[in-house]
Design an enzyme around this catalytic site. Structure first.
Site, mmCIF file in Angstrom:
data_model
loop_
_atom_site.group_PDB
_atom_site.id
_atom_site.type_symbol
_atom_site.label_atom_id
_atom_site.label_comp_id
_atom_site.label_asym_id
_atom_site.label_seq_id
_atom_site.Cartn_x
_atom_site.Cartn_y
_atom_site.Cartn_z
ATOM 1 N N ASN A 113 -33.258 -61.285 38.582
ATOM 2 C CA ASN A 113 -33.392 -59.852 38.801
ATOM 3 C C ASN A 113 -32.023 -59.205 38.587
ATOM 4 O O ASN A 113 -31.091 -59.431 39.364
ATOM 5 C CB ASN A 113 -33.882 -59.621 40.242
ATOM 6 N N PHE A 114 -31.891 -58.408 37.523
ATOM 7 C CA PHE A 114 -30.586 -57.798 37.218
ATOM 8 C C PHE A 114 -30.233 -56.699 38.212
ATOM 9 O O PHE A 114 -29.082 -56.254 38.264
ATOM 10 C CB PHE A 114 -30.602 -57.218 35.806
ATOM 11 N N LYS A 115 -31.230 -56.207 38.950
ATOM 12 C CA LYS A 115 -31.031 -55.118 39.910
ATOM 13 C C LYS A 115 -30.284 -53.948 39.241
ATOM 14 O O LYS A 115 -30.482 -53.697 38.044
ATOM 15 C CB LYS A 115 -30.302 -55.639 41.161
ATOM 16 N N HIS B 27 -40.560 -55.409 45.558
ATOM 17 C CA HIS B 27 -39.307 -56.069 45.931
ATOM 18 C C HIS B 27 -38.808 -55.453 47.249
ATOM 19 O O HIS B 27 -39.015 -54.256 47.492
ATOM 20 C CB HIS B 27 -38.270 -55.889 44.827
ATOM 21 N N GLU C 164 -39.083 -63.699 49.907
ATOM 22 C CA GLU C 164 -37.636 -63.491 49.998
ATOM 23 C C GLU C 164 -37.299 -62.870 51.353
ATOM 24 O O GLU C 164 -37.609 -61.698 51.597
ATOM 25 C CB GLU C 164 -37.176 -62.487 48.924
ATOM 26 N N ILE D 183 -30.896 -61.854 51.343
ATOM 27 C CA ILE D 183 -30.681 -61.304 49.998
ATOM 28 C C ILE D 183 -29.228 -60.893 49.811
ATOM 29 O O ILE D 183 -28.660 -60.191 50.647
ATOM 30 C CB ILE D 183 -31.626 -60.103 49.736
ATOM 31 N N GLY E 212 -30.347 -65.584 48.088
ATOM 32 C CA GLY E 212 -29.191 -66.459 48.264
ATOM 33 C C GLY E 212 -29.147 -67.653 47.343
ATOM 34 O O GLY E 212 -28.236 -68.476 47.426
ATOM 35 N N ALA F 94 -30.597 -63.131 41.987
ATOM 36 C CA ALA F 94 -29.842 -62.033 41.369
ATOM 37 C C ALA F 94 -28.350 -62.344 41.379
ATOM 38 O O ALA F 94 -27.787 -62.820 40.408
ATOM 39 C CB ALA F 94 -30.134 -60.711 42.078
ATOM 40 N N SER F 95 -27.681 -62.119 42.519
ATOM 41 C CA SER F 95 -26.206 -62.154 42.545
ATOM 42 C C SER F 95 -25.616 -63.525 42.204
ATOM 43 O O SER F 95 -24.522 -63.612 41.654
ATOM 44 C CB SER F 95 -25.699 -61.712 43.916
HETATM 45 O O1 G3P Z 1 -34.948 -60.400 43.514
HETATM 46 C C1 G3P Z 1 -34.100 -61.421 43.911
HETATM 47 C C2 G3P Z 1 -33.095 -60.933 44.876
HETATM 48 O O2 G3P Z 1 -33.624 -60.072 45.841
HETATM 49 C C3 G3P Z 1 -32.329 -62.049 45.549
HETATM 50 O O3 G3P Z 1 -31.039 -61.587 45.629
HETATM 51 O O4 G3P Z 1 -28.634 -61.781 45.223
HETATM 52 O O5 G3P Z 1 -29.736 -63.134 47.045
HETATM 53 O O6 G3P Z 1 -30.143 -63.703 44.638
HETATM 54 P P1 G3P Z 1 -29.833 -62.608 45.629
#
Ligand code: G3P
Length: 228
Positions: free
Chosen positions: A11-13, A95, A143, A148, A183, A204-205
């Site tokens: 997810n590039f957000k 989301h 999630e 997150i 995470g 994402a991150s």
């Molecule tokens: O959509 C995936 C995202 O919500 C997870 O975020 O940065 O913890 O991988 P992250």
């Protein structure tokens, strides 16, 4: 474009590191790694970058959201047909950072199917996961919002909750493919998620904000490959 399992969905957000040409660079790395490992990597860019990325890389491109409307007099919303026309083959729905009420999740899944889009519906706990699976999305990604963006992986920090979410999902609708996210930052996190009976991860991150996104993604894809 076929989606195979296990899947890594990025997810590039709205990160500055994944917008426009910077997003295309990550998408091209994903395409190369997917071709190299055989692991399916889904990309979910911002809406304005769907066409740019879908026209240049052969990986499944998803929208981050679609609105449960039909064509007509609506302003500032995103129709499923519009993202499909731009080259998306699927969409995230509900989301944690773009949450919907259950009736809108239901309508968004229905409208996505009308536009022939695959759906990854997101959930914030095991019980919501079960409710969403009753609406028959293609995937449900559990999630926990508190993890997150933390780099603390749901698959290692809350394995018992992932197990409960997957069990409830499968009990309500065994046709829905379970994913987990929040995470996820290493190959080990991917392996752990798959060992908990999910069929992949939503992240994402861990990739987008990494010093070397391609290296992290390669490690994750190789870990997923080892579970085959
Ligand atoms: O959509 C995936 C995202 O919500 C997870 O975020 O940065 O913890 O991988 P992250």
């Amino acid at each position: 474009m076929k989606i195979t399992l296990p899947v890594i969905a990025i997810n590039f957000k709205t990160y500055s590191e994944s917008v426009g040409k910077k997003g295309l660079k990550i998408a091209k790395a994903a395409e190369e790694i997917s071709n190299d490992t055989g692991i399916c990597i889904i990309i979910a860019p911002q809406h304005t970058d769907i066409q740019l990325i879908a026209s240049q890389v052969e990986v499944p491109v998803f929208a981050q959201h679609i609105d449960p409307f039909t064509a007509g007099s609506h302003t500032g919303y995103i129709l499923p047909e519009a993202v499909a026309e731009a080259g998306a083959v699927g969409t995230l729905i509900n989301h944690s950072e773009h949450r919907l009420i259950l009736a809108d999740i239901d309508e968004a899944i229905r409208r996505a199917k009308e536009a022939k889009l695959k759906t990854i519906a997101c959930s914030n706990n095991p019980e919501v996961s079960a409710s969403i699976c009753a609406l028959s999305p293609d995937f449900c990604a559990y999630e926990p919002p508190d993890l997150i963006g933390t780099g603390i992986s749901v698959s290692t920090a809350k394995p018992e909750v992932v197990t409960k979410a997957v069990e409830l999902m499968q009990k309500i609708n065994p046709r829905v493919i379970p994913l987990c996210g929040a995470g996820i930052s290493t190959g080990e996190d991917v392996t752990a998620a798959i060992k908990l009976n999910t069929r992949g991860v939503l992240l994402a991150s861990g990739v987008v904000k990494a010093k070397d996104p391609k290296a992290v993604l390669q490690e994750m894809a190789e870990a997923a490959q080892k579970t085959l």
